[in-house]
Motif scaffolding. Structure first.
Motif, mmCIF file in Angstrom:
data_model
loop_
_atom_site.group_PDB
_atom_site.id
_atom_site.type_symbol
_atom_site.label_atom_id
_atom_site.label_comp_id
_atom_site.label_asym_id
_atom_site.label_seq_id
_atom_site.Cartn_x
_atom_site.Cartn_y
_atom_site.Cartn_z
ATOM 1 N N ASN A 118 -6.860 6.897 12.125
ATOM 2 C CA ASN A 118 -6.915 5.982 13.269
ATOM 3 C C ASN A 118 -6.420 6.638 14.547
ATOM 4 O OD1 ASN A 118 -7.811 3.869 11.705
ATOM 5 N ND2 ASN A 118 -5.731 3.307 11.096
ATOM 6 N N VAL A 119 -6.035 7.907 14.438
ATOM 7 C CA VAL A 119 -5.448 8.571 15.596
ATOM 8 C C VAL A 119 -6.507 8.794 16.665
ATOM 9 C CG1 VAL A 119 -4.284 10.651 16.394
ATOM 10 C CG2 VAL A 119 -3.775 9.697 14.140
ATOM 11 N N ARG A 148 -8.527 8.657 3.963
ATOM 12 C CA ARG A 148 -9.192 7.718 4.854
ATOM 13 C C ARG A 148 -9.450 8.356 6.205
ATOM 14 N NH1 ARG A 148 -8.749 2.268 2.724
ATOM 15 N NH2 ARG A 148 -7.828 2.552 0.689
ATOM 16 N N THR A 195 0.765 13.329 8.161
ATOM 17 C CA THR A 195 0.501 12.138 7.348
ATOM 18 C C THR A 195 0.081 12.545 5.942
ATOM 19 O OG1 THR A 195 -0.192 10.900 9.302
ATOM 20 C CG2 THR A 195 -0.872 10.011 7.176
ATOM 21 N N GLN A 233 -5.517 0.656 -2.341
ATOM 22 C CA GLN A 233 -5.867 -0.663 -1.794
ATOM 23 C C GLN A 233 -5.887 -1.719 -2.901
ATOM 24 O OE1 GLN A 233 -7.205 -1.514 1.600
ATOM 25 N NE2 GLN A 233 -7.170 -3.640 0.931
ATOM 26 N N ARG A 287 1.716 11.623 2.466
ATOM 27 C CA ARG A 287 0.889 11.024 1.407
ATOM 28 C C ARG A 287 1.120 11.767 0.093
ATOM 29 N NH1 ARG A 287 -3.881 8.666 2.648
ATOM 30 N NH2 ARG A 287 -4.204 10.077 4.401
ATOM 31 N N HIS A 316 1.534 5.640 9.785
ATOM 32 C CA HIS A 316 0.088 5.938 9.816
ATOM 33 C C HIS A 316 -0.566 5.570 8.483
ATOM 34 C CE1 HIS A 316 0.067 7.690 13.739
ATOM 35 N NE2 HIS A 316 0.972 8.608 13.425
ATOM 36 N N LEU A 317 0.130 5.882 7.394
ATOM 37 C CA LEU A 317 -0.438 5.541 6.086
ATOM 38 C C LEU A 317 -0.646 4.038 5.943
ATOM 39 C CD1 LEU A 317 1.464 7.736 3.442
ATOM 40 C CD2 LEU A 317 -0.975 7.768 3.961
ATOM 41 N N ALA A 318 0.350 3.283 6.417
ATOM 42 C CA ALA A 318 0.272 1.825 6.264
ATOM 43 C C ALA A 318 -0.931 1.241 6.990
ATOM 44 C CB ALA A 318 1.558 1.178 6.773
ATOM 45 N N ARG A 368 9.802 20.383 11.335
ATOM 46 C CA ARG A 368 10.049 19.053 11.887
ATOM 47 C C ARG A 368 11.155 18.344 11.115
ATOM 48 N NH1 ARG A 368 5.140 15.245 12.511
ATOM 49 N NH2 ARG A 368 6.803 14.053 13.474
ATOM 50 N N GLU A 392 -3.775 2.371 7.038
ATOM 51 C CA GLU A 392 -5.034 2.626 6.325
ATOM 52 C C GLU A 392 -5.500 1.419 5.507
ATOM 53 O OE1 GLU A 392 -4.330 5.936 3.807
ATOM 54 O OE2 GLU A 392 -4.556 7.425 5.397
ATOM 55 N N VAL A 393 -4.574 0.573 5.132
ATOM 56 C CA VAL A 393 -4.928 -0.484 4.185
ATOM 57 C C VAL A 393 -5.754 -1.579 4.868
ATOM 58 C CG1 VAL A 393 -2.882 -1.933 4.539
ATOM 59 C CG2 VAL A 393 -3.985 -1.884 2.302
ATOM 60 N N GLY A 396 4.788 9.228 9.394
ATOM 61 C CA GLY A 396 3.741 9.342 8.384
ATOM 62 C C GLY A 396 3.518 8.039 7.632
ATOM 63 N N LEU A 397 4.595 7.362 7.293
ATOM 64 C CA LEU A 397 4.442 6.083 6.590
ATOM 65 C C LEU A 397 3.767 5.046 7.481
ATOM 66 C CD1 LEU A 397 7.909 5.893 4.763
ATOM 67 C CD2 LEU A 397 5.666 6.213 3.695
ATOM 68 N N VAL A 408 -0.797 14.993 13.617
ATOM 69 C CA VAL A 408 -0.541 13.693 12.970
ATOM 70 C C VAL A 408 -1.224 13.636 11.613
ATOM 71 C CG1 VAL A 408 -1.015 11.220 13.099
ATOM 72 C CG2 VAL A 408 -0.178 12.430 15.118
ATOM 73 N N TYR A 446 0.830 -1.204 0.000
ATOM 74 C CA TYR A 446 0.000 0.000 0.000
ATOM 75 C C TYR A 446 0.862 1.250 0.000
ATOM 76 C CZ TYR A 446 -3.522 3.367 1.519
ATOM 77 O OH TYR A 446 -4.347 4.449 1.606
ATOM 78 N N LEU A 447 1.950 1.200 0.751
ATOM 79 C CA LEU A 447 2.853 2.357 0.764
ATOM 80 C C LEU A 447 3.505 2.544 -0.605
ATOM 81 C CD1 LEU A 447 4.550 2.009 4.258
ATOM 82 C CD2 LEU A 447 2.726 3.570 3.565
#
Lengths: 179, 364
Positions: free
Chosen positions: A99-100, A96, A115, A39, A119, B14-16, B2, B18-19, B11-12, A111, A33-34
């Motif tokens: 989740n924080v 999305r 993020t 997805q 992205r 948190h991004l990860a 920062r 999401e999947v 950041g990566l 955050v 995904y990264l």
């Protein structure tokens, strides 16, 4: 009676493949995904890599680190797909739900903001650069390992990461200037 | 500003997150691999299947073949089959290989099982010792599956030597053997699966062997790492559940090494599917006594198809219960079993003595 006995049927495909995938699929999907930012593309990349790994599972399962082997397949798959389809497909980043958790150790707003910067940065990077960044800062690999995974010289791997960091610094500086 | 490196790491991460990670990748990889393999096998295989599909009908209707079943036309079989098979033939599946066999044939064991010979008639009833040898059954399909927890002598003895058969997945089957009086056994391999036909009719042997083909993309995975799970996948744009129009039965038992192996699959029509839905809705929930999350033993996945999507019911035969698409477990009753415990499924599942369905899924 003339009886010719056939060779004994090959044993059933080794179940450890399924066990291994069950244990590692989440990590592989996060990694993909990264790399892809999507997805569906992540699923496709992992599935494609696993199909090829399955075909050679007797060999792949015996290498020291099957996960590295499969990750290399995922990277190659992503880069080759990008080369084949670039300019024809323009993935749109999907924002999305975060989740924080509010009240956590870090300011949720900060955050989310950082993020999103990451992205955007990833979306702008060419796939090899993006892969180098993911391998360096998500997988914590050193440059020798990154070069081996990407099939490039170590200096090239360093250059990929350096350029990405430069781009990020520039973006952050612009944001600071806007603020 | 920062630190960019620290920002990238966080950041990566948190991004990860999401999947979505609940993806059946192993199953998808296996399915994709089979599709690739099938493409590599190429046009020759596809042509053989097409020829076989046409040839099967010709064999039955044409030359007065002695081995073509004289009984057991589709009307003799009570099950409502909805699979499109050539006239007078039905589809049998073992692992990922399908083959057409005469519809009047029964089911039983093959080399590798504890018994070789027929155990169930074409209508799904368990054969008596006399019925196994009296020549009424025109043939049978054997799988290398233990037919009962303990091998009865009657299952290993007394089979008519002249009874035609198809063995699916038999181990150590002869490539070709003449057993005398014109009865010949021939085998062919499709990937890891051996298809063996025994008959005195050369044309029937050729026809059945030529009909073997890869089965991909169906409701029944040929191997599962864990017991099947119930669930539903309704389509978008429809309101409320719609009556199902088909039901696929997928029977599983523990595989030799690990996981669960597909023993049998069959597609049934709307009647049995509706009966199942009604029966389960009337069945009592298991309540406090629940085997939720159990593993081991035999399982049956019942995949229902309707205009508004699909729904999976799962039967656990070792802890007799049936889970509806919402995951709620119900007590397994005769009414829950009757709609799908038909035909060859009775030859591959031991069943449970707790299921009081005469002649069906009861170990003898």
């Amino acid at each position: 009676m003339d009886v010719r006995v056939s060779a004994r049927p090959a044993p059933v495909v080794a179940p450890p493949f399924d066990d291994w995938v069950a244990a590692r699929s989440a990590a592989l999907l996060r990694f993909a995904y990264l790399l892809t930012g999507s997805q569906s593309e992540a699923e496709d990349a992992v599935q494609s890599a696993l199909e090829r790994a399955l075909a050679r599972w007797q060999h792949v399962s015996r290498v020291d680190d099957p996960e590295t082997y499969v990750r290399r397949m995922i990277v190659n798959e992503h880069i080759s797909l990008w080369r084949r389809w670039r300019r024809r497909v323009s993935p749109v980043a999907v924002v999305r739900e975060s989740n924080v958790v509010a009240g956590g150790p870090t300011d949720p707003a900060e955050v989310v903001a950082s993020t999103d910067v990451v992205r955007r940065l990833c979306a702008q990077l060419p796939p090899a650069q993006r892969a180098a960044v993911v391998l360096r800062f998500y997988q914590d690999l050193d440059y020798r390992e990154i070069a081996a995974l990407l099939g490039c010289a170590e200096a090239t791997a360093r250059s990929h990461v350096h350029r990405a960091l430069h781009a990020l610094r520039r973006e952050l500086a612009e944001e600071d200037g806007d603020a | 500003m920062r630190d960019p490196e620290e920002m990238l790491r966080e950041g990566l991460g948190h991004l990860a997150d999401e999947v979505g990670t609940r993806v059946p990748l192993a199953q998808r990889a296996r399915a994709g691999r089979r599709r690739r393999t099938r493409r590599m096998v190429g046009v020759a295989t596809a042509a053989a299947v097409l020829v076989a599909a046409g040839g099967v009908g010709a064999a039955l209707h044409g030359s007065g073949s002695s081995a073509a079943p004289s009984v057991g036309t589709p009307t003799d079989v009570p099950t409502q089959h909805s699979v499109l098979a050539p006239d007078g033939y039905r589809l049998e599946v073992w692992q990922n290989v399908g083959v057409y066999v005469p519809v009047g044939w029964g089911w039983g064991g093959a080399p590798g099982a504890c018994g070789v010979g027929p155990s169930v008639g074409a209508d799904g009833h368990r054969l008596t010792a006399a019925e196994r040898t009296d020549g009424v059954l025109p043939g049978y399909v054997g799988r290398p599956v233990a037919q009962t927890p303990r091998c009865p002598k009657s299952a290993t003895q007394g089979t008519s030597a002249a009874m035609p058969f198809v063995w699916l997945g038999a181990k150590d089957a002869p490539v070709e053997a003449n057993l005398g009086h014109g009865f010949v056994v021939e085998s062919q391999k499709y990937g890891d699966t051996t298809v063996t036909v025994g008959s005195s009719d050369a044309r029937l042997r050729r026809t059945i062997l030529a009909s073997a083909h890869w089965m991909t993309g169906g409701a029944c995975a040929d191997w599962l790492g864990t017991p099947p799970m119930s669930g539903e996948q309704p389509s978008v744009g429809t309101a409320g559940p719609v009556a199902p129009y088909a039901m696929t039965v997928c029977a599983y038992a523990p595989a030799a090494m690990s996981g669960y192996q597909l023993l049998y699959q069959e597609q049934l029509a709307d009647g049995p599917a509706k009966q199942l839905v009604d029966a389960v809705s009337d069945a009592k929930p298991t309540g406090e006594f629940s085997c939720f999350g159990a593993s081991g033993g035999e399982w049956v996945l019942l995949h229902l198809t309707a205009a508004d999507g699909t729904r999976d019911y799962v039967v656990d035969l070792s802890c007799p219960s049936i889970a509806d698409p919402s995951g709620l477990q119900h007590e397994l009753t005769s009414a829950d079993v009757l709609p799908w415990a038909v035909d060859g499924v009775n030859a591959v599942l031991h069943g449970s003595p707790l299921i009081d369905v005469p002649g069906r899924l009861i170990a003898q």
